[in-house]
Every structure is written in structure tokens, then in C-alpha cells.
Design a protein around this motif. Structure first.
Motif, PDB file in Angstrom:
ATOM      1  N   PRO A  50      78.349  13.684  82.085  1.00 23.04           N
ATOM      2  CA  PRO A  50      77.587  12.709  82.869  1.00 23.04           C
ATOM      3  C   PRO A  50      77.537  13.028  84.355  1.00 23.04           C
ATOM      4  O   PRO A  50      76.661  12.541  85.065  1.00 23.04           O
ATOM      5  CB  PRO A  50      78.341  11.396  82.612  1.00 23.04           C
ATOM      6  CG  PRO A  50      79.734  11.820  82.283  1.00 23.04           C
ATOM      7  CD  PRO A  50      79.594  13.116  81.535  1.00 23.04           C
ATOM      8  N   TYR A  51      78.451  13.867  84.835  1.00 25.85           N
ATOM      9  CA  TYR A  51      78.461  14.196  86.256  1.00 25.85           C
ATOM     10  C   TYR A  51      77.217  14.978  86.677  1.00 25.85           C
ATOM     11  O   TYR A  51      76.883  15.011  87.856  1.00 25.85           O
ATOM     12  CB  TYR A  51      79.721  14.984  86.616  1.00 25.85           C
ATOM     13  CG  TYR A  51      80.895  14.099  86.948  1.00 25.85           C
ATOM     14  CD1 TYR A  51      81.011  13.501  88.200  1.00 25.85           C
ATOM     15  CD2 TYR A  51      81.889  13.848  86.008  1.00 25.85           C
ATOM     16  CE1 TYR A  51      82.086  12.687  88.506  1.00 25.85           C
ATOM     17  CE2 TYR A  51      82.962  13.029  86.305  1.00 25.85           C
ATOM     18  CZ  TYR A  51      83.071  12.442  87.560  1.00 25.85           C
ATOM     19  OH  TYR A  51      84.125  11.627  87.852  1.00 25.85           O
ATOM     20  N   GLN A  52      76.531  15.600  85.724  1.00 26.51           N
ATOM     21  CA  GLN A  52      75.329  16.332  86.090  1.00 26.51           C
ATOM     22  C   GLN A  52      74.164  15.384  86.385  1.00 26.51           C
ATOM     23  O   GLN A  52      73.107  15.804  86.833  1.00 26.51           O
ATOM     24  CB  GLN A  52      74.934  17.310  84.979  1.00 26.51           C
ATOM     25  CG  GLN A  52      74.293  16.667  83.754  1.00 26.51           C
ATOM     26  CD  GLN A  52      73.932  17.684  82.699  1.00 26.51           C
ATOM     27  OE1 GLN A  52      74.748  18.037  81.863  1.00 26.51           O
ATOM     28  NE2 GLN A  52      72.692  18.161  82.769  1.00 26.51           N
ATOM     29  N   CYS A  53      74.391  14.074  86.175  1.00 21.79           N
ATOM     30  CA  CYS A  53      73.347  13.090  86.431  1.00 21.79           C
ATOM     31  C   CYS A  53      73.526  12.362  87.765  1.00 21.79           C
ATOM     32  O   CYS A  53      72.816  11.388  88.029  1.00 21.79           O
ATOM     33  CB  CYS A  53      73.307  12.066  85.300  1.00 21.79           C
ATOM     34  SG  CYS A  53      72.612  12.731  83.780  1.00 21.79           S
ATOM     35  N   ASN A  58      81.594  12.781  92.493  1.00 23.67           N
ATOM     36  CA  ASN A  58      82.953  12.261  92.672  1.00 23.67           C
ATOM     37  C   ASN A  58      83.060  10.935  91.927  1.00 23.67           C
ATOM     38  O   ASN A  58      82.058  10.363  91.472  1.00 23.67           O
ATOM     39  CB  ASN A  58      83.299  12.103  94.155  1.00 23.67           C
ATOM     40  CG  ASN A  58      82.400  11.116  94.867  1.00 23.67           C
ATOM     41  OD1 ASN A  58      81.968  10.118  94.287  1.00 23.67           O
ATOM     42  ND2 ASN A  58      82.111  11.392  96.132  1.00 23.67           N
ATOM     43  N   LYS A  59      84.272  10.419  91.795  1.00 24.98           N
ATOM     44  CA  LYS A  59      84.517   9.253  90.958  1.00 24.98           C
ATOM     45  C   LYS A  59      83.919   7.982  91.552  1.00 24.98           C
ATOM     46  O   LYS A  59      83.613   7.045  90.806  1.00 24.98           O
ATOM     47  CB  LYS A  59      86.014   9.088  90.720  1.00 24.98           C
ATOM     48  CG  LYS A  59      86.602  10.175  89.830  1.00 24.98           C
ATOM     49  CD  LYS A  59      88.045   9.899  89.462  1.00 24.98           C
ATOM     50  CE  LYS A  59      88.581  10.967  88.519  1.00 24.98           C
ATOM     51  NZ  LYS A  59      89.976  10.692  88.095  1.00 24.98           N
ATOM     52  N   HIS A  69      70.746  10.139  81.828  1.00 28.34           N
ATOM     53  CA  HIS A  69      69.773  10.784  80.945  1.00 28.34           C
ATOM     54  C   HIS A  69      70.299  12.171  80.601  1.00 28.34           C
ATOM     55  O   HIS A  69      70.388  13.036  81.468  1.00 28.34           O
ATOM     56  CB  HIS A  69      68.415  10.909  81.649  1.00 28.34           C
ATOM     57  CG  HIS A  69      67.709   9.604  81.825  1.00 28.34           C
ATOM     58  ND1 HIS A  69      66.527   9.303  81.194  1.00 28.34           N
ATOM     59  CD2 HIS A  69      68.042   8.513  82.545  1.00 28.34           C
ATOM     60  CE1 HIS A  69      66.143   8.077  81.532  1.00 28.34           C
ATOM     61  NE2 HIS A  69      67.051   7.585  82.351  1.00 28.34           N
ATOM     62  N   LEU A  70      70.664  12.379  79.342  1.00 31.03           N
ATOM     63  CA  LEU A  70      71.208  13.666  78.905  1.00 31.03           C
ATOM     64  C   LEU A  70      70.501  14.111  77.623  1.00 31.03           C
ATOM     65  O   LEU A  70      71.145  14.522  76.650  1.00 31.03           O
ATOM     66  CB  LEU A  70      72.721  13.555  78.693  1.00 31.03           C
ATOM     67  CG  LEU A  70      73.544  13.368  79.976  1.00 31.03           C
ATOM     68  CD1 LEU A  70      74.947  12.871  79.659  1.00 31.03           C
ATOM     69  CD2 LEU A  70      73.608  14.665  80.771  1.00 31.03           C
ATOM     70  N   ASN A  71      69.205  14.053  77.636  1.00 32.39           N
ATOM     71  CA  ASN A  71      68.411  14.432  76.464  1.00 32.39           C
ATOM     72  C   ASN A  71      68.238  15.952  76.365  1.00 32.39           C
ATOM     73  O   ASN A  71      68.249  16.665  77.374  1.00 32.39           O
ATOM     74  CB  ASN A  71      67.018  13.798  76.532  1.00 32.39           C
ATOM     75  CG  ASN A  71      67.073  12.288  76.504  1.00 32.39           C
ATOM     76  OD1 ASN A  71      67.975  11.703  75.922  1.00 32.39           O
ATOM     77  ND2 ASN A  71      66.109  11.659  77.151  1.00 32.39           N
ATOM     78  N   GLU A  80      84.958  14.090  77.967  1.00 32.16           N
ATOM     79  CA  GLU A  80      85.939  13.048  78.266  1.00 32.16           C
ATOM     80  C   GLU A  80      85.683  12.412  79.630  1.00 32.16           C
ATOM     81  O   GLU A  80      86.250  11.364  79.951  1.00 32.16           O
ATOM     82  CB  GLU A  80      87.349  13.627  78.220  1.00 32.16           C
ATOM     83  CG  GLU A  80      87.766  14.112  76.844  1.00 32.16           C
ATOM     84  CD  GLU A  80      89.164  14.704  76.833  1.00 32.16           C
ATOM     85  OE1 GLU A  80      89.777  14.766  77.933  1.00 32.16           O
ATOM     86  OE2 GLU A  80      89.651  15.078  75.755  1.00 32.16           O
ATOM     87  N   LYS A  81      84.807  13.014  80.425  1.00 31.94           N
ATOM     88  CA  LYS A  81      84.523  12.507  81.766  1.00 31.94           C
ATOM     89  C   LYS A  81      83.766  11.185  81.743  1.00 31.94           C
ATOM     90  O   LYS A  81      83.628  10.539  82.786  1.00 31.94           O
ATOM     91  CB  LYS A  81      83.728  13.550  82.556  1.00 31.94           C
ATOM     92  CG  LYS A  81      84.482  14.860  82.768  1.00 31.94           C
ATOM     93  CD  LYS A  81      83.606  15.905  83.461  1.00 31.94           C
ATOM     94  CE  LYS A  81      84.344  17.228  83.595  1.00 31.94           C
ATOM     95  NZ  LYS A  81      83.503  18.285  84.217  1.00 31.94           N
TER      96      LYS A  81
END
Length: 267
Positions: A50-53, A58-59, A69-71, A80-81
Motif C-alpha cells: 500500500p505504500y506505493q499509493c 511514512n507511517k 488502488h492496487l489493481n 504485512e504493511k
């Protein structure tokens, strides 16, 4: 799509050029059509990250993100992130290679899940999503409607459900059973559930359950003797009788051999 957040002040100045033009990949920065393009392109991944979105990885920004969106990433699992994205409400995982859903246990705020065109065989990984309202899982490998309903009926707020193009949708009276056991669903497989259909389900499904009879309890072991055919049970019974007779004959023979004659003459 509607914008939920807008980058302002210092945040706007921190965004990379691509995102400054409105192509932001998370709803917290204003989801756009360009967002989907950025998040759905790229090399295949082992797990969806999800960090690529979010443009600032950072947290703090992860905690504020509400939609990812990870289609079409070709991924086979979830990172696990996701535990860092505690405010997520909408997730798009369509067009991947997911067979199961993991690592969403802490994301109980998720309300919409889009999982079309994957390889799902189970929905167990969605159990924690108690506020789920939209679940689209068409074109997967979901089987055994009774098993899937054991999970689906947990979603008391579910309004929209797509299960078409799954093996479960080919089972007898599939739609009526969903309508009867999940009265909260208003749209099933892109068709609204209306009053007459609910009445029909209420008449048909209970009678169908009576005809099918009581089902064995889940996890209950079947006795070994019920796993054999009638001929096999007859043979086993005959063999048992022969063994019992042989045992009695041997016992009688031993008794005759070792018994001591008694003298009843009184001498």
C-alpha cells in the motif's frame, strides 16, 4: 471520482511533480482517473504494497490514507504493511493473482472491497471487516455456497455483493439462497433484490432445507463402518462371526483338555 482530500499548504509543496498535477494515488490527496493509472501499472509484485499509493512513504501519511488502488499488479498476496494503514475504508485489488486474503486483520474500518478477476478460493481473510458494505468478487474460484455464506452472513451491513462467474453461482437456487439468508443485501450480481423475489425466497428456501434434511456437523468425523458399501459391511460382519465362533471353539477345546474329572461316588 469525488475528491475526499486536497493537498494544501506545505503538503502541496512536498508532492512530486506528477502528483502536483493531480495524479495522486491515494484518496487522502484526491483520487482521480490518473490515480488509477499510476497505481495499476508497473512490474508484477509478490505482494501488494500500500505504500506505493502514497507519495510520502511514512507511517504518518499511511495512517491518514483512506483508499488504495492496487489493481492489475500480478500480485499473489498482501503485504504485512497494511497494518500501518489503519484508516483504510476502500481497497481495490482487482486483476491480480490472489487466492486468499491475508494481513487485513487490523483494517476493520474497510467498507468497500473490490476483488474481481483474481483466483480466490476463500473469503476467510475478510472476517474482521465488520463494517463491510460493498464486496465485489466476481470471476474468482469460490466454491461451496454453504461454506462461503458462513463468512458472508457475518457482514450485517453488506448492501452490494457480486459473486457471478464463480462456481458457487452455478449451484442450485444460488440467488434465492443468498436473498433468504442475507436479507441485508440490496444489490446482488448487479441486480436489485426486490420484494417479490424476497417473498419467493422465503417460500422456497425453507422447504428446500427440509427436503435436503439435516446436514452433518462441520468437522464431525464419519464412523469408519459408514464409509463402506453394503457388500463390504456384510463381508466384515460374516468375518466377525467366523472369528467369534472360532474363538468359542478354541476356548471349549482348552476347557476340555485341562479340566480335572471329579469323583461323585463318595469313596
Amino acid at each position: 471520482q469525488a475528491h475526499r482530500y486536497r493537498p494544501v499548504g506545505r503538503l502541496a509543496r512536498l508532492l512530486p511533480p506528477a502528483f502536483a498535477r493531480g495524479a495522486t494515488p491515494c484518496a487522502m490527496y484526491g483520487t482521480t482517473m490518473a490515480t488509477t493509472a499510476l497505481c495499476t501499472q508497473g512490474p508484477s509484485l509478490a505482494a501488494l504494497d500500500p505504500y506505493q499509493c502514497i507519495p510520502v512513504r511514512n507511517k504518518k501519511y499511511a495512517r491518514e490514507c483512506t483508499e488504495v488502488h492496487l489493481n492489475n499488479q500480478g500480485a499473489e498476496g498482501l503485504s504485512e504493511k497494511f497494518e500501518d494503514f489503519e484508516s483504510l475504508e476502500v481497497v481495490w485489488f482487482s486483476g491480480n493473482r490472489l487466492s486468499r486474503i491475508d494481513n487485513l486483520d487490523t483494517n476493520f474500518r474497510i467498507r468497500e472491497v473490490y476483488l474481481q478477476d483474481n483466483r480466490l478460493v476463500s473469503l476467510a481473510g475478510l472476517r474482521s471487516l465488520k463494517f463491510l458494505r460493498v464486496l465485489l468478487v466476481s470471476n474468482n474460484q469460490l466454491r461451496n455456497l454453504d461454506k462461503q455464506m458462513g463468512i458472508l452472513t457475518r457482514f450485517a451491513f453488506l448492501k452490494k455483493l457480486d459473486l457471478f462467474d464463480n462456481p458457487v453461482a452455478e449451484e442450485p437456487d444460488y440467488r434465492l439462497r443468498i436473498v433468504y439468508h442475507m436479507p441485508q443485501v440490496e444489490i446482488l450480481d448487479r441486480r436489485a433484490v426486490k420484494g417479490p423475489e424476497r417473498l419467493t425466497a422465503g417460500e422456497v428456501v425453507p422447504n428446500m432445507d427440509k427436503v435436503s434434511g439435516a446436514k452433518p456437523e462441520v468437522g464431525k468425523k464419519i464412523p469408519p463402518w459408514l464409509r463402506h458399501s453394503a457388500t463390504e459391511r456384510f463381508c466384515f460382519k460374516a468375518a466377525g462371526q467366523i472369528a467369534a465362533q472360532r474363538s468359542r471353539d478354541e476356548e471349549l477345546s482348552l476347557t476340555s483338555t485341562f479340566s480335572v474329572p471329579r469323583d461323585f461316588s463318595g469313596a
